[in-house]
Design an enzyme around this catalytic site. Structure first.
Site, PDB file in Angstrom:
ATOM      1  N   LYS A  65       9.072 -17.606  -7.178  1.00 41.49           N
ATOM      2  CA  LYS A  65       8.997 -18.094  -5.743  1.00 41.49           C
ATOM      3  C   LYS A  65       9.673 -17.003  -4.841  1.00 41.49           C
ATOM      4  O   LYS A  65      10.469 -16.335  -5.384  1.00 41.49           O
ATOM      5  CB  LYS A  65      10.038 -19.060  -6.023  1.00 41.49           C
ATOM      6  CG  LYS A  65      10.425 -20.081  -4.570  1.00 41.49           C
ATOM      7  CD  LYS A  65       9.376 -20.801  -4.255  1.00 41.49           C
ATOM      8  CE  LYS A  65       9.764 -21.575  -2.790  1.00 41.49           C
ATOM      9  NZ  LYS A  65       8.437 -22.086  -1.861  1.00 41.49           N
ATOM     10  N   CYS A  67       3.915 -16.601   4.905  1.00 39.22           N
ATOM     11  CA  CYS A  67       4.422 -17.762   4.755  1.00 39.22           C
ATOM     12  C   CYS A  67       4.189 -18.760   5.994  1.00 39.22           C
ATOM     13  O   CYS A  67       4.565 -18.093   7.206  1.00 39.22           O
ATOM     14  CB  CYS A  67       6.115 -17.812   4.418  1.00 39.22           C
ATOM     15  SG  CYS A  67       6.754 -19.214   4.573  1.00 39.22           S
ATOM     16  N   LYS A  85       0.834  -9.785   0.145  1.00 41.75           N
ATOM     17  CA  LYS A  85       0.174 -11.072   0.215  1.00 41.75           C
ATOM     18  C   LYS A  85      -0.050 -11.499   1.620  1.00 41.75           C
ATOM     19  O   LYS A  85       1.021 -11.763   2.488  1.00 41.75           O
ATOM     20  CB  LYS A  85       1.255 -12.199  -0.468  1.00 41.75           C
ATOM     21  CG  LYS A  85       0.525 -13.741  -0.381  1.00 41.75           C
ATOM     22  CD  LYS A  85       1.063 -14.541  -1.492  1.00 41.75           C
ATOM     23  CE  LYS A  85       0.421 -15.861  -1.630  1.00 41.75           C
ATOM     24  NZ  LYS A  85       1.243 -16.958  -2.317  1.00 41.75           N
TER      25      LYS A  85
HETATM   26  C1  LIG Z   1       4.895 -26.290  -2.251  1.00 44.64           C
HETATM   27  C2  LIG Z   1       4.506 -24.721  -2.129  1.00 44.64           C
HETATM   28  C3  LIG Z   1       5.300 -23.608  -1.980  1.00 44.64           C
HETATM   29  C4  LIG Z   1       4.936 -22.441  -1.952  1.00 44.64           C
HETATM   30  N1  LIG Z   1       5.855 -21.444  -1.496  1.00 44.64           N
HETATM   31  C5  LIG Z   1       5.482 -20.108  -1.651  1.00 44.64           C
HETATM   32  C6  LIG Z   1       6.255 -19.136  -1.479  1.00 44.64           C
HETATM   33  O1  LIG Z   1       7.601 -19.321  -1.743  1.00 44.64           O
HETATM   34  N2  LIG Z   1       5.855 -17.904  -1.604  1.00 44.64           N
HETATM   35  C7  LIG Z   1       4.431 -17.441  -1.155  1.00 44.64           C
HETATM   36  O2  LIG Z   1       4.072 -16.428  -1.232  1.00 44.64           O
HETATM   37  N3  LIG Z   1       3.757 -18.424  -1.428  1.00 44.64           N
HETATM   38  C8  LIG Z   1       3.995 -19.838  -1.704  1.00 44.64           C
HETATM   39  N4  LIG Z   1       3.187 -20.852  -1.636  1.00 44.64           N
HETATM   40  C9  LIG Z   1       1.587 -20.661  -1.698  1.00 44.64           C
HETATM   41  C10 LIG Z   1       1.043 -20.452  -2.936  1.00 44.64           C
HETATM   42  O3  LIG Z   1       1.647 -19.365  -3.587  1.00 44.64           O
HETATM   43  C11 LIG Z   1      -0.392 -20.378  -3.019  1.00 44.64           C
HETATM   44  O4  LIG Z   1      -0.712 -19.049  -2.246  1.00 44.64           O
HETATM   45  C12 LIG Z   1      -1.305 -21.317  -2.259  1.00 44.64           C
HETATM   46  O5  LIG Z   1      -0.408 -22.581  -2.816  1.00 44.64           O
HETATM   47  C13 LIG Z   1      -2.718 -21.180  -2.598  1.00 44.64           C
HETATM   48  O6  LIG Z   1      -2.816 -21.612  -3.912  1.00 44.64           O
HETATM   49  P1  LIG Z   1      -3.441 -23.086  -4.526  1.00 44.64           P
HETATM   50  O7  LIG Z   1      -4.613 -23.593  -3.549  1.00 44.64           O
HETATM   51  O8  LIG Z   1      -3.599 -22.768  -5.960  1.00 44.64           O
HETATM   52  O9  LIG Z   1      -2.472 -23.922  -4.186  1.00 44.64           O
HETATM   53  C14 LIG Z   1       3.456 -22.358  -1.719  1.00 44.64           C
HETATM   54  C15 LIG Z   1       2.708 -23.351  -2.017  1.00 44.64           C
HETATM   55  C16 LIG Z   1       2.959 -24.513  -2.042  1.00 44.64           C
HETATM   56  C17 LIG Z   1       2.000 -25.655  -2.379  1.00 44.64           C
END
Ligand SMILES: Cc1cc2nc3c(=O)[nH]c(=O)nc-3n(C[C@H](O)[C@H](O)[C@H](O)COP(=O)(O)O)c2cc1C
Length: 364
Positions: free
Chosen positions: A45, A153, A190
Site C-alpha cells: 500500500k 492516485c 505507476k
Molecule cells: C481500495 C483501493 C485502494 C487503493 N490504493 C492504492 C494505493 O494506495 N496506491 C496505488 O498505487 N494504487 C492503489 N489502488 C489501485 C490498485 O493498485 C489498482 O491499480 C487498481 O485497483 C486497478 O486494479 P484492479 O482492477 O485489479 O482493482 C487502490 C485500489 C483500491 C480499490
C-alpha cells in the site's frame, strides 16, 4: 516442462503475479499471508511521510450488475455480477516509521519473494522532492526489492500529487529522476490512465530513469445516483468527490492504455494492472508485452488477499503454457502487440471504396 519463473527489471520472480498496492497489501500480516498463498510479489500500500485521514464512512464499495434488469447498483443482490470497485481511499494511514521495520521483517522471512515499496510525496518544491528520496532510501535500506512511484492516485486536490503528477510529463520526469538519483533498486512508475496520451507521460518517466511502467491505477469516476433516494450510492453528508474505478469494467480500458505503451516502447518493461480476476485476463496483458501482472479488486473479494485467485492464476497459466508448448513467459510475451493497428489497416469489404475518412465514406 514449462516454468512461470521470470526476470523483470532485473529481479527474479517465482511467478509474474503480484498483489497491487491497495488494501490487500496494507499490512505485514496480509503481505506474509499473500506470500504463503503463492503470490510471486506484492506492491505495498502506498507509503507517504505524513499521516493521512480518510473520509468518514466506507472507503470502497463494489458496483454490481443485476441479473434480471439493466440496473447497476452497489446494493448486494443474489445472482448479481461484479461490474467494478469504486474507492476513494487515500494512501496508507500508517506512516513510514511503521512500515520500516515491517519491510525488513517481511524480507528476512521471505527473501525469495519480491517486495515492491510503493511511495508517494508532493512535488511542488526541492524539499518535497527530497521527501521522495527519503522514502526511497528508507524502503530500500530495509530490503525492498524495487520502488513503485505512485504518480496516479486519483483522489488528490493538490496539483503536485498523485494523478496530477502523472498528467504532467515534466513532473513525472523530475520525480523519477529525483528517486533514481538515490535508488539502488529498480524503480517502476505507476501512471494514471486519465490522460490524453499516456505514451507522453511514459516517455517522461523513462527519460527520468524509470525502469518500468505500471498501468493502470483506477480510473477517475463517480458512484451512481440511486433513483429512489436521489443520493449518490457512496457519499458523506450527501457529498461525493473524485474516486477510482477498478475491477472488470476497466480491463478493456486498461488494455488499450497498455497496448499504446508497449507499441511505443517495445523494449521496455511493463507491469499490467486492471480488472484481472482470471488467468485469461492476465494473459491479455502478457500477450500485449507485460512482464508482470498486478491484481487488486479480485483479491479484495477473495479473503482479502486472493488465496484462491492466485492458485487459479498459476494453474490456469501453467495449463495454457503447456497447451501451446511455451516453456517460459518470454515465449509468448508481446506476441499480440503488433495486432493493434491504426484503423486504416483494418480490411474493408471493398478496399478501393475506402479513403481513410478523407473522402466520401465519412469520418472513419
Ligand atoms: C481500495 C483501493 C485502494 C487503493 N490504493 C492504492 C494505493 O494506495 N496506491 C496505488 O498505487 N494504487 C492503489 N489502488 C489501485 C490498485 O493498485 C489498482 O491499480 C487498481 O485497483 C486497478 O486494479 P484492479 O482492477 O485489479 O482493482 C487502490 C485500489 C483500491 C480499490
Amino acid at each position: 516442462m514449462s516454468t512461470l519463473a521470470s526476470t523483470f527489471t532485473g529481479l527474479h520472480f517465482e511467478n509474474p503475479f503480484l498483489l497491487a498496492s491497495a488494501p490487500p497489501t496494507e499490512s505485514d500480516a496480509n503481505i506474509m499471508r499473500a506470500f504463503d498463498a503463492g503470490w510471486g510479489g506484492v506492491v505495498t500500500k502506498t507509503i507517504g511521510l505524513h499521516p493521512v485521514v480518510n473520509v468518514a464512512g466506507p472507503k470502497t464499495k463494489f458496483l454490481r450488475a443485476m441479473p434480471d434488469s439493466s440496473r447497476l447498483s452497489m446494493q448486494k443482490q443474489p445472482g448479481s455480477a461484479l461490474h467494478s470497485s469504486w474507492n476513494w481511499e487515500l494512501i496508507s494511514d500508517k506512516p513510514l516509521d511503521w512500515w520500516v521495520p515491517r519491510i525488513a521483517r517481511i524480507k528476512s522471512e521471505y527473501p525469495q519473494k519480491i517486495l515492491v515499496a510503493s511511495i508517494m510525496a508532493g512535488s511542488g518544491s526541492d524539499d518535497e522532492l527530497r521527501n521522495w528520496q527519503q522514502l526511497a532510501v528508507a524502503c530500500q535500506e530495509q530490503g525492498a526489492d524495487a520502488l513503485e512511484l505512485n504518480l496516479s492516485c486519483p483522489h488528490m486536490d493538490r496539483k503536485d500529487m498523485g494523478s496530477n503528477i502523472g498528467k504532467d510529463p515534466e513532473l513525472v520526469s523530475v520525480v523519477a529522476e529525483a528517486v533514481k538519483e538515490v535508488a539502488r533498486v529498480p524503480i517502476w512508475a505507476k501512471l494514471t490512465p486519465s490522460t490524453t496520451d499516456i505514451v507522453v507521460e511514459a516517455r517522461g518517466a523513462f527519460l527520468g530513469g524509470a525502469d518500468a511502467i505500471s498501468s493502470s491505477n483506477t480510473f477517475p469516476s463517480l458512484p451512481l445516483i440511486d433513483p429512489d433516494t436521489l443520493e449518490f450510492e457512496m457519499n458523506v453528508d450527501g457529498l461525493v468527490s473524485s474516486g477510482g474505478l477498478g475491477g472488470p469494467a476497466i480491463l478493456p480500458l486498461s488494455m488499450a492504455k497498455m497496448a499504446q505503451l508497449t507499441a511505443a516502447f517495445p523494449d521496455r518493461a511493463f507491469s499490467g494492472i486492471g480488472g484481472v480476476a482470471d488467468f485469461a485476463h492476465a494473459l491479455n496483458y502478457i500477450l500485449l508485452g507485460c512482464g508482470t501482472v498486478q491484481v487488486c479488486t479480485a483479491a479484495m473479494l477473495d479473503h482479502a488477499i486472493g488465496p484462491n485467485l492466485i492458485k487459479s492464476l498459476l494453474a490456469g497459466m501453467q495449463r495454457e503454457m503447456d497447451k501451446h508448448g511455451w516453456a517460459t513467459l518470454e515465449d509468448f510475451r508481446g506476441i499480440r502487440r503488433d495486432r493493434v493497428v491504426v484503423h486504416s489497416k483494418i480490411r474493408r469489404p471493398d478496399s478501393k471504396a475506402y479513403h481513410g475518412g478523407y473522402e466520401a465514406e465519412g469520418y472513419a
